[in-house]
Design a protein around this motif. Sequence first.
Motif, short mmCIF file in Angstrom:
data_model
loop_
_atom_site.label_atom_id
_atom_site.label_comp_id
_atom_site.label_asym_id
_atom_site.label_seq_id
_atom_site.Cartn_x
_atom_site.Cartn_y
_atom_site.Cartn_z
N THR A 20 55.99 41.57 37.93
CA THR A 20 57.15 40.66 38.48
C THR A 20 56.49 39.50 39.40
O THR A 20 56.90 38.52 39.34
CB THR A 20 57.78 41.64 39.43
N TYR A 21 55.49 40.18 40.18
CA TYR A 21 54.79 39.07 41.11
C TYR A 21 53.99 37.78 40.29
O TYR A 21 53.91 36.61 40.83
CB TYR A 21 53.66 39.62 41.86
N ILE A 24 56.84 35.69 39.60
CA ILE A 24 57.11 34.95 40.81
C ILE A 24 56.10 34.03 41.22
O ILE A 24 56.56 32.70 41.55
CB ILE A 24 57.30 36.11 42.20
N ALA A 42 62.77 37.41 40.25
CA ALA A 42 62.33 38.32 41.37
C ALA A 42 63.80 39.05 41.67
O ALA A 42 64.92 38.43 41.70
CB ALA A 42 62.04 37.33 42.56
N GLY A 43 63.29 40.27 41.79
CA GLY A 43 64.50 41.11 42.33
C GLY A 43 64.59 41.23 43.59
O GLY A 43 64.33 42.27 44.40
N LYS A 105 57.59 50.13 48.50
CA LYS A 105 56.39 50.34 47.70
C LYS A 105 55.34 51.43 48.20
O LYS A 105 54.80 52.09 47.90
CB LYS A 105 55.83 49.03 47.61
N TRP A 129 60.53 50.55 36.52
CA TRP A 129 59.78 49.35 37.43
C TRP A 129 58.40 49.27 37.09
O TRP A 129 57.83 50.25 37.02
CB TRP A 129 60.41 49.57 38.82
N VAL A 130 58.05 48.08 37.11
CA VAL A 130 56.48 47.79 36.68
C VAL A 130 55.49 48.47 37.54
O VAL A 130 54.51 48.72 37.05
CB VAL A 130 56.31 46.40 36.61
N ASN A 179 66.04 49.68 38.15
CA ASN A 179 65.40 48.42 38.07
C ASN A 179 64.62 48.96 36.61
O ASN A 179 63.61 49.80 36.80
CB ASN A 179 64.52 47.97 39.33
N TYR A 211 68.63 50.93 45.53
CA TYR A 211 69.81 50.15 44.92
C TYR A 211 70.99 50.73 45.23
O TYR A 211 72.08 50.37 44.54
CB TYR A 211 69.64 49.66 43.36
N LYS A 243 67.25 45.80 49.90
CA LYS A 243 68.01 45.58 48.97
C LYS A 243 69.49 45.45 49.62
O LYS A 243 70.47 44.87 49.56
CB LYS A 243 68.16 46.44 47.60
N TYR A 329 70.57 43.78 37.96
CA TYR A 329 69.87 43.25 36.95
C TYR A 329 70.82 43.43 35.58
O TYR A 329 71.33 44.44 35.50
CB TYR A 329 68.50 44.09 36.59
N ARG A 379 65.08 41.05 31.26
CA ARG A 379 65.59 41.33 32.30
C ARG A 379 66.00 40.06 33.16
O ARG A 379 65.03 39.32 33.51
CB ARG A 379 64.80 42.20 33.29
N1 GLU Z 1 61.42 44.98 42.94
C1 GLU Z 1 61.63 43.46 42.81
C2 GLU Z 1 61.63 43.23 41.30
O1 GLU Z 1 61.25 44.31 40.60
C3 GLU Z 1 60.64 42.89 43.56
C4 GLU Z 1 59.32 42.60 42.82
C5 GLU Z 1 58.33 43.84 42.99
O2 GLU Z 1 58.02 44.31 44.05
O3 GLU Z 1 58.19 44.30 41.73
O4 GLU Z 1 61.65 42.15 40.94
#
Ligand code: GLU
Length: 405
Positions: A20-21, A24, A42-43, A105, A129-130, A179, A211, A243, A329, A379
């Motif tokens: 995700t980053y 971003i 970006a979430g 996190k 989630w990644v 997510n 969420y 969130k 999402y 996504r």
């Molecule tokens: N949780 C959000 C997302 O999945 C923010 C970025 C991250 O921390 O992965 O996009």
Amino acid sequence: MTDLPMRLNAHLAAAQPSATYRMIDRVAERKAAGVAVISLSAGEPDFDTPVHVREAAIAAIHAGHTRYTQVAGLRPLREAIAAKFARENGLPTRWQDTIVCSGGKQVIYNALAATLNPGDEVIVPAPFWVSYPEMVALCGARAVTVPCTEASGFKLTPEALSNAITPRTRWLILNSPSNPTGAVYSRAELQALAEVLLRHPHVLLLSDDIYEHLTFDGECFVTMAQVEPRLAERTLTMNGVSKAYAMTGWRIGYATGPQWLLQAMEKLQGQQTSGASSISQHAALAALKGPQGFVSEVRQVFQRRRDLVVERLNRGFGLRCARPAGAFYAFASCEGLIGRSSAGGRLLRTDEDVALALLDEAQVAVMQGSAFGLGPYLRIAYAIDDASLARACDAIQTFCEGSTP
Ligand code: GLU
């Protein structure tokens, strides 16, 4: 100068950077170069943090609340968190049974790092989630990903859970609303998973409820420790203000769980980052104790956007998108585009190819589903104003229609 060998920690060297980053960062690079990218990658909510929360933070600075706090968080904040768990989740919670961390996190990472040993396994339903599997790997353990198909609503079934549990299983990670899929587990679905977990007392449960407030069409949010109190003693229920109150940058996550686990997490945090930012903790306190109208207003906006995006995506050639029950999402299959070429002449072999071509040719950033453990999907984070969302949907549709066999 001598050349020092660049030897990294083996777990870190093997880990993937946050997908995700990465996206971003790509978006930020393009924007810095003057490209008008619409980001659905970006979430994070696009709303401003509520005014009373911002004012509480400024007041905290002026009042001199600028020093270290207790590692596990300020007591008034922990009391407000305990009250939140009791009020909203039906979890009778003492303030001592909570911990505050620098973002959701850190809650998850601390919990895993505090408990995992080499050879341990963590069950991660896919799509995920990644960061879940990477965090598990960073802690030297093994993520056991369990595929959850679109046919099962992208949700873990009791049979799949039962088959994945071994004597080495340490945790199951559940994330509802999810997510990246927006799937929401009902009370009955959680109860069915609980029946399996009750048969395996060595398995801990990490319930990622970040969420929580984003459920649509009157769908009721429930969390495992509430559904099955017999699991509360081995459940870490985590949440945060990111969130719910549009506070992603303030970095405040929190959790409740068994004392032995919270104490281990606090010990780890005390040797690492210490308490979360004092200013952010005061802001989070205002968010949790102040008026809650923002939460339901935001939910209505997201529901409207969800309807818009699902309807528009389903019009796109080669895309198919089920209606998610929560989060912000949409998780759309792009199977119909695979094997085709984009108008810009790029062969679309994978969902990552689709996401990259969309970024370069349509200036729309989305995440490839395969980064979340299930492809070919995209996504789409619809945490963006309606006009930009509509423009992005137009651009996606034009991109899809422009593809050729
Ligand atoms: N949780 C959000 C997302 O999945 C923010 C970025 C991250 O921390 O992965 O996009």
